[in-house]
Every structure is written in structure tokens, then in C-alpha cells.
Design an enzyme around this catalytic site. Structure first.
Site, mmCIF file in Angstrom:
data_model
loop_
_atom_site.group_PDB
_atom_site.id
_atom_site.type_symbol
_atom_site.label_atom_id
_atom_site.label_comp_id
_atom_site.label_asym_id
_atom_site.label_seq_id
_atom_site.Cartn_x
_atom_site.Cartn_y
_atom_site.Cartn_z
ATOM 1 C CG HIS A 162 -13.855 13.660 -17.454
ATOM 2 N ND1 HIS A 162 -13.592 13.029 -18.668
ATOM 3 C CD2 HIS A 162 -14.891 14.520 -17.709
ATOM 4 C CE1 HIS A 162 -14.410 13.500 -19.590
ATOM 5 N NE2 HIS A 162 -15.215 14.395 -19.041
ATOM 6 C CG HIS B 90 -17.615 16.562 -17.104
ATOM 7 N ND1 HIS B 90 -16.858 17.339 -17.954
ATOM 8 C CD2 HIS B 90 -17.626 17.220 -15.906
ATOM 9 C CE1 HIS B 90 -16.434 18.418 -17.303
ATOM 10 N NE2 HIS B 90 -16.874 18.361 -16.065
ATOM 11 C CG ASP C 198 -20.138 13.811 -21.602
ATOM 12 O OD1 ASP C 198 -19.889 14.310 -20.497
ATOM 13 O OD2 ASP C 198 -19.422 14.013 -22.599
ATOM 14 C CG HIS C 199 -16.860 11.123 -20.382
ATOM 15 N ND1 HIS C 199 -15.877 10.694 -21.260
ATOM 16 C CD2 HIS C 199 -17.247 12.343 -20.824
ATOM 17 C CE1 HIS C 199 -15.668 11.631 -22.181
ATOM 18 N NE2 HIS C 199 -16.503 12.632 -21.937
ATOM 19 C CG HIS D 59 -12.173 18.121 -19.275
ATOM 20 N ND1 HIS D 59 -12.418 18.883 -20.397
ATOM 21 C CD2 HIS D 59 -13.382 17.599 -18.913
ATOM 22 C CE1 HIS D 59 -13.689 18.817 -20.716
ATOM 23 N NE2 HIS D 59 -14.306 18.052 -19.821
ATOM 24 C CG ASP E 283 -14.284 15.104 -22.617
ATOM 25 O OD1 ASP E 283 -14.239 14.204 -23.477
ATOM 26 O OD2 ASP E 283 -15.348 15.522 -22.124
ATOM 27 C CG HIS F 168 -16.161 14.411 -26.457
ATOM 28 N ND1 HIS F 168 -16.371 15.766 -26.373
ATOM 29 C CD2 HIS F 168 -16.726 13.870 -25.352
ATOM 30 C CE1 HIS F 168 -17.029 16.044 -25.255
ATOM 31 N NE2 HIS F 168 -17.260 14.901 -24.623
#
EC number: 3.1.26.11
Length: 310
Positions: free
Chosen positions: A59, A61, A63-64, A137, A208, A266
Site C-alpha cells: 500500500h 503509506h 513507511d512502505h 487497511h 498492514d 510492523h
């Protein structure tokens, strides 16, 4: 198959944990799952190398994915020529393109963006495939399962030699390949000396997600399940509100799927000092092996029948 954890923190990095990324070396095929900020430095630090041709994004976001521009720029500096395929959830192509061009330049090598949906075979190889799986998510998301084909059954050399009188040689290879052979006037069928097909390995990475039945189904018999385990049970409502899983919920998924090993990843920064609570809660719900993912940790994913050959 060797899995290296490059980043195991939640949304915010810590001094010990980088943001999300996993490197998988599947018999010389190098695959990267997610690419949080600083991933390229982790690749250098833990010696995985940069020779990947497929990046699987769960996805968008930060942090990914925030490590993608830097990694692409480094490849450009190193005069990369071969294409890179970036697989990402359906509807995110425009966002990925903006991310790639965030510094105002376009890579000199081909970048192919492949939108994927749950159930898609994202990568099809002669001995394995990578499929997208449904996750839940707060934005468009998928997980991924690397599924190997069944392997040939074990060849019973003793039976071939003693019962059928077939000496070692080309006929062994032919039988193991699935072809009948003629020997001393008799037709020997492969199944007479070759056992049933043996399962390959299965590696699952959820990204996530809330606990999902679709993940349980995709993780059936998984040799390694890497599951979101952001919070402990006392933060279960927080996990639900942010569309994450607790460690116990991850363990419930592993138990119902019959997975062999569960890796918790995570992790919220609230567990920076100690994540023992997460491990303890997971082990209460899952009898298989539970490991706490750490940056730089390597896991060798063995065949389900590996113990038979030790």
C-alpha cells in the site's frame, strides 16, 4: 529461500528498527516487498545487494514506499539499464508515478508499474508464482504470497535396483522425469519407483492489515507467515481503529492457517524498549514457532519435508 528483514518498525522508525521492507532471495531471484524510507541503506548494511527486478508494494503509506525514489536514483547513478517492475494495488499507478518523479527527473531505465488486485498472479515463474491477496487497511492494499510448485516425488533407488534390477544410469532420470522405461522386456512405470509429489514452500507477507479470512486461506500451510503485529492486546481498539492487527490476532491467523512459523512485524514504537509482551501474547494463541522480526534478521525457509533428509 532466504528472507531478510530490512525494516520492521511501524509508521515511525526507531534507532533499532527501520520502516517496512523485506528482501527475499528465492534461489537467485531477488524480490523486494515494500520499500520504506532508508531501505537502500539497509540493503547495503545487511548485504542483500541491489539486483532486484520486482518490487511488490502492499500500500502507499509513507513507511512502505518513501524509499522508492532514493533507490531508483541510486540505480540511475549506477547506470542501470534493465527494467524494474513495481507492483502496487489497483488505482495507485498515478501516485507511484508521482513518487518516482518527486525529484523532478525520470529514471533512464524502464520502470514498469503494474496495478494488481487480490487474486492476481503478479509474477509467474516456471517453479513458483507470486499472488496478490486481499487485506484490509485504511487505503487500497494487498498482501502477497510466494507459492512454489510441487516438487517431484522422491526416487526410490533401492527399489529400482533391487526389485526391478535397473542399474544406475539414464533410466533413473527418465523415470524420475515421469516417463516409463523398458527393462529386460518389462515396462516399468514411474510411480513404481517414484513417490508422490512433494509440496514446495509458501511465504506470505501481509503488509498492514486487520485480521482477514482471506489471509488465513492464502496462508494455509505457510512455511513462513510475516504478519502485521503492531500492537498488544491492551491496544486492541487502537489496532482496530487504525486497521492493524495485534500480535495475538496475528497468531490466531497463523493457528487457523496451520502455518509453521509466524514472524511478527510492523511494531509500534511504544514497544521500542521491549516487545516481549507481543511475543508472549502470540505464543499463547499459536503453538508453532513465533519469532519477533528484527532488522537484519535472516530466515531460511526450508521445505516442509526437510526433516526427512537430515
Amino acid at each position: 529461500m532466504r528472507v531478510t528483514f530490512l525494516g520492521t518498525s511501524g509508521a515511525v522508525p526507531t534507532t533499532q528498527r527501520n520502516t517496512s521492507s523485506i528482501f527475499c532471495n528465492r534461489d537467485g531471484d531477488y524480490l523486494l516487498f515494500d520499500c520504506g524510507e532508508g531501505t537502500q541503506r539497509q540493503m547495503m548494511r545487511y548485504g542483500t545487494g541491489f539486483a532486484i527486478d520486482h518490487l511488490f508494494v502492499t500500500h502507499l503509506h509513507g513507511d512502505h514506499v518513501l524509499g522508492i525514489p532514493g533507490l531508483l536514483q541510486t540505480w540511475d547513478f549506477n547506470e542501470r539499464e534493465r527494467p524494474i517492475a513495481i507492483h502496487a494495488p489497483a488505482g495507485t499507478r498515478g501516485n507511484i508515478k508521482q513518487l518516482i518523479q518527486a525529484n523532478g527527473t525520470t529514471p533512464s531505465f524502464p520502470v514498469r508499474i503494474n496495478e494488481v488486485s487480490a487474486g492476481d498472479v503478479v509474477l509467474d515463474r516456471p517453479e513458483y508464482e507470486v499472488r496478490a491477496i486481499e487485506t484490509e487497511h485504511r487505503c487500497a492494499s494487498v498482501g502477497y504470497v510466494l507459492d512454489e510448485d510441487d516438487r517431484k516425488g522422491k526416487f526410490d533407488r533401492e527399489k529400482a535396483e533391487e526389485e526391478f534390477g535397473i542399474p544406475p544410469g539414464p533410466k533413473y532420470s527418465k523415470l524420475h522425469r515421469g516417463d516409463p522405461v523398458e527393462h529386460e522386456g518389462e515396462t516399468i512405470q514411474p510411480e513404481a519407483v517414484v513417490g508422490p509429489p512433494r509440496p514446495g514452500r509458501r511465504f506470505v507477507y501481509t503488509g498492514d492489515t486487520l485480521p482477514k479470512e482471506s489471509v488465513i486461506e492464502a496462508s494455509e500451510g505457510a512455511d513462513l507467515l510475516v504478519h502485521d503485529a503492531t500492537f498488544a492486546e491492551d491496544r486492541k481498539e487502537r489496532a482496530k481503529a487504525t486497521a492493524h492487527s495485534t500480535a495475538r490476532e496475528a497468531a490466531d491467523v497463523a493457528r487457523q492457517a496451520g502455518a509453521s512459523t509466524l514472524a511478527l512485524t510492523h511494531l509500534s514504537t511504544r514497544y521500542a524498549a521491549s516487545a516481549d509482551q507481543l511475543v508472549d501474547e502470540a505464543r499463547e494463541a499459536f503453538d508453532g514457532e513465533v519469532v519477533l522480526a528484527e532488522d537484519g534478521m535472516e530466515r531460511h525457509v526450508e521445505f516442509p519435508d526437510a526433516d526427512e533428509y537430515r
